[in-house]
Design a protein around this motif. Sequence first.
Motif, PDB file in Angstrom:
ATOM      1  N   GLU A  69       0.844  -1.191   0.000  1.00  0.00           N
ATOM      2  CA  GLU A  69       0.000   0.000   0.000  1.00  0.00           C
ATOM      3  C   GLU A  69       0.879   1.242   0.000  1.00  0.00           C
ATOM      4  OE1 GLU A  69      -2.634  -0.518   3.332  1.00  0.00           O
ATOM      5  OE2 GLU A  69      -3.884  -1.949   2.226  1.00  0.00           O
ATOM      6  N   TYR A 101      -1.535  -1.045  -4.671  1.00  0.00           N
ATOM      7  CA  TYR A 101      -2.713  -0.491  -3.990  1.00  0.00           C
ATOM      8  C   TYR A 101      -2.365   0.832  -3.312  1.00  0.00           C
ATOM      9  CZ  TYR A 101      -4.080  -5.319  -4.645  1.00  0.00           C
ATOM     10  OH  TYR A 101      -4.342  -6.541  -5.216  1.00  0.00           O
ATOM     11  N   GLU A 140     -10.002   0.293  -4.811  1.00  0.00           N
ATOM     12  CA  GLU A 140     -10.447  -0.586  -3.733  1.00  0.00           C
ATOM     13  C   GLU A 140     -11.621   0.024  -2.974  1.00  0.00           C
ATOM     14  OE1 GLU A 140     -10.082  -3.490  -2.461  1.00  0.00           O
ATOM     15  OE2 GLU A 140      -8.431  -4.303  -3.652  1.00  0.00           O
TER      16      GLU A 140
END
Length: 296
Positions: A69, A101, A140
């Motif tokens: 992330e 992400y 997401e």
Amino acid sequence: MTFDPQIAISGTEFRDEPLDTLLRTADEVGVTAIELWSPENLRTESGGDAVARLAAWSGRVVAVSVGVENAETEDVPGNRARLIDALELADRIGAPYVNTYFGAPGYRDDRRTAEVLARNLEPVLRRAESLGVTLVLENEFDAFGRDRYRGDLTRRPNALRAAVRRIGSPRLRLNFDAANFYCAGVEPFPYAFDVLAEDVEYLHVKDIRYADTTRPEPDGPWVRYHDYDRAYETTALGTGAVNWPGLLAGLAANGYSGPLTLEPHARREHRTAAFAQAADWLRIQISHLRQQNSAG
């Protein structure tokens, strides 16, 4: 231009199993490409080298996915190193993409998080540019219950587009996950796709629908997810809430040439059947689009 995307299956469904299981499943469902999770998919049954096992397989790897992330994190150098390792692995095995992400920054401020994303990815994108591998950022929802403030800008198409355009690297593109947008409360098609189409170079393919939380989670093939107070369940491709026929037509009209990577999120005992159904359904839809284009 003929719409002829390669269908792949994602290793996210095999993260605690040997690479061999992923490759056998691809062969069983007639798919010649995979998305490889690193390092989760790099264990082999024989204990041998996973890269050598991939080289011996008849198919190809379309992307390396890494669970990094890029929001505010305690280990920015470590996350950068993992992404660069994934880029270098992709280069070694001939995969054109690395999937990553954004995550939960702990606040909601899209301008600030776009600046954080640009800063955190700067050395990563320099390496991507030198290797000729493209980093794709997946949108997401709050699947893991950690984004208390809805700070993940990838759940908002306009914020996501602004962040990517701010960075302005040809090696940063988008992994468009229509079902994830639906779970984030956003219409995937036409709205989100129309906002993001120029930056989309990769797709995750699954279907989703609202879940009835007054009933227990069914003991069937599909998996339930939550985004704050809403519940969703995966379902067979083409039977859920995502307008997949419209989205595929939009991709074809937009000249999309990337892969379509299946991740049905079915329970393990139903996994092969879910992949097979999704691959067959996609092939039929792609064939229909070709016929329509030929007739036109």
